[in-house]
Scaffold this motif. Structure first.
Motif, PDB file in Angstrom:
ATOM      1  N   ILE A 221       8.492  17.563  81.078  1.00 34.58           N
ATOM      2  CA  ILE A 221       8.955  16.355  81.755  1.00 34.58           C
ATOM      3  C   ILE A 221       9.989  15.679  80.872  1.00 34.58           C
ATOM      4  O   ILE A 221       9.690  15.265  79.745  1.00 34.58           O
ATOM      5  N   GLU A 222      11.206  15.564  81.372  1.00 33.96           N
ATOM      6  CA  GLU A 222      12.276  14.857  80.670  1.00 33.96           C
ATOM      7  C   GLU A 222      12.457  13.492  81.298  1.00 33.96           C
ATOM      8  O   GLU A 222      12.609  13.382  82.518  1.00 33.96           O
ATOM      9  N   VAL A 223      12.431  12.458  80.483  1.00 35.12           N
ATOM     10  CA  VAL A 223      12.582  11.093  80.996  1.00 35.12           C
ATOM     11  C   VAL A 223      13.657  10.378  80.199  1.00 35.12           C
ATOM     12  O   VAL A 223      13.757  10.523  78.983  1.00 35.12           O
ATOM     13  N   ARG A 224      14.464   9.595  80.899  1.00 35.31           N
ATOM     14  CA  ARG A 224      15.571   8.871  80.281  1.00 35.31           C
ATOM     15  C   ARG A 224      15.697   7.487  80.909  1.00 35.31           C
ATOM     16  O   ARG A 224      15.279   7.278  82.057  1.00 35.31           O
ATOM     17  N   PRO A 225      16.272   6.540  80.177  1.00 34.77           N
ATOM     18  CA  PRO A 225      16.594   5.260  80.816  1.00 34.77           C
ATOM     19  C   PRO A 225      17.665   5.467  81.877  1.00 34.77           C
ATOM     20  O   PRO A 225      18.584   6.274  81.679  1.00 34.77           O
ATOM     21  N   LEU A 226      17.535   4.778  83.001  1.00 33.81           N
ATOM     22  CA  LEU A 226      18.497   4.951  84.081  1.00 33.81           C
ATOM     23  C   LEU A 226      19.880   4.456  83.677  1.00 33.81           C
ATOM     24  O   LEU A 226      20.893   5.110  83.935  1.00 33.81           O
ATOM     25  N   MET A 227      19.916   3.289  83.041  1.00 31.65           N
ATOM     26  CA  MET A 227      21.192   2.690  82.639  1.00 31.65           C
ATOM     27  C   MET A 227      21.152   2.381  81.136  1.00 31.65           C
ATOM     28  O   MET A 227      20.921   1.240  80.729  1.00 31.65           O
ATOM     29  N   PRO A 228      21.341   3.391  80.295  1.00 30.29           N
ATOM     30  CA  PRO A 228      21.189   3.188  78.847  1.00 30.29           C
ATOM     31  C   PRO A 228      22.183   2.200  78.251  1.00 30.29           C
ATOM     32  O   PRO A 228      21.937   1.653  77.174  1.00 30.29           O
ATOM     33  N   LYS A 229      23.284   1.957  78.931  1.00 30.34           N
ATOM     34  CA  LYS A 229      24.280   0.993  78.459  1.00 30.34           C
ATOM     35  C   LYS A 229      24.276  -0.291  79.281  1.00 30.34           C
ATOM     36  O   LYS A 229      25.159  -1.133  79.135  1.00 30.34           O
ATOM     37  N   GLY A 230      23.267  -0.435  80.126  1.00 30.23           N
ATOM     38  CA  GLY A 230      23.182  -1.614  80.983  1.00 30.23           C
ATOM     39  C   GLY A 230      23.964  -1.446  82.266  1.00 30.23           C
ATOM     40  O   GLY A 230      24.618  -0.424  82.499  1.00 30.23           O
ATOM     41  N   LYS A 231      23.930  -2.450  83.101  1.00 29.39           N
ATOM     42  CA  LYS A 231      24.641  -2.406  84.381  1.00 29.39           C
ATOM     43  C   LYS A 231      26.139  -2.407  84.130  1.00 29.39           C
ATOM     44  O   LYS A 231      26.644  -3.034  83.189  1.00 29.39           O
ATOM     45  N   ARG A 232      26.857  -1.700  85.001  1.00 30.59           N
ATOM     46  CA  ARG A 232      28.303  -1.651  84.864  1.00 30.59           C
ATOM     47  C   ARG A 232      28.907  -3.019  85.148  1.00 30.59           C
ATOM     48  O   ARG A 232      28.384  -3.810  85.930  1.00 30.59           O
ATOM     49  N   GLN A 233      29.993  -3.290  84.496  1.00 30.55           N
ATOM     50  CA  GLN A 233      30.675  -4.560  84.700  1.00 30.55           C
ATOM     51  C   GLN A 233      31.538  -4.504  85.951  1.00 30.55           C
ATOM     52  O   GLN A 233      32.326  -3.573  86.130  1.00 30.55           O
TER      53      GLN A 233
END
Length: 234
Positions: A221-233
């Motif tokens: 199982i590979e898991v990652r943050p959806l938005m590792p740099k935060g929401k786009r500007q």
């Protein structure tokens, strides 16, 4: 697996993923043995802490013996979570730091797993969850030692599940991306942020695989943050 009333061992429980996993398992009614060098700030009638440094087989054996004596003979769940990473160029990192990572991240998995497996196989029920890393699936600059150790966890997990699957025992390897833990304390250029996953997110993933149908097996199982740099500007 039905978890209530059964025994789980979690390594590296002082904080982060290990502590969150202990809390999640306790909420499911399990008796949890926490193995680690430092006790967590946790009081619960079904939680027992046993001092353990997974680098040393005699320390793991002692924690295992204490667990069996106090909690019961059949460990149903083992979560191999203890681990660390040290950054550095391969030709500059010290031999001691290299060995520290492999002794903790790799040898610790072996020392703990070999002790719980005989009874799991005898009971034809059990689940070992190994916490690897995204670094266990790819290469990361300045993290060759950590990557090598986590690739080893992946290889061990894949070989072991094929050895024990016919006994009804499961082995799952989880590969988290960045998580809000103290892992990054000594790694320059990386700051823990709310854009990373939470430790409890990984704990919930562990619960999901443990509670699956006996004939349903999560291998990787590979898991990652959806938005590792935060929401786009905008």
């Amino acid at each position: 697996m039905e978890l209530e009333g059964k025994i789980a061992v979690v390594t590296g429980v002082s904080k982060g993923i290990g502590l969150a996993t202990v809390q999640a398992l306790l909420a499911k009614g399990m008796k949890v043995a926490g193995w680690g060098r430092t006790a967590p700030d946790l009081q619960h009638e079904n939680f027992s802490f046993f001092e353990c440094d997974v680098r040393y087989p005699e320390s793991v054996q002692r924690a295992f013996d204490q667990t069996i004596t106090q909690l019961g003979i059949h460990v149903s769940v083992l979560v191999n979570n203890a681990g660390l990473g040290i950054a550095g160029k391969l030709d500059e990192i010290s031999v001691d730091d290299w060995q520290l990572m492999f002794d903790t991240n790799v040898n610790g998995v072996f020392y703990a797993s070999r002790l719980v497996l005989p009874e799991m196989k005898e009971q034809e029920e059990g689940h070992i969850v190994n916490i690897s890393s995204i670094a266990g699936t790819t290469g990361v600059e300045l993290m060759s030692g950590y990557c090598g150790s986590k690739h080893a966890v992946r290889g061990i997990s894949h070989a072991l599940y094929k050895e024990v699957r016919d006994y009804g025992v499961k082995v799952t390897c989880i590969y988290p991306g960045s998580v809000q833990t103290n892992f990054f304390d000594n790694i320059e250029g990386v700051t823990v942020s709310s854009n990373m996953m939470r430790p409890e997110d990984i704990a919930y993933t562990i619960l999901h695989v443990l509670e699956s149908h006996p004939n349903y097996h999560h291998v990787d199982i590979e898991v990652r943050p959806l938005m590792p740099k935060g929401k786009r500007q905008k």
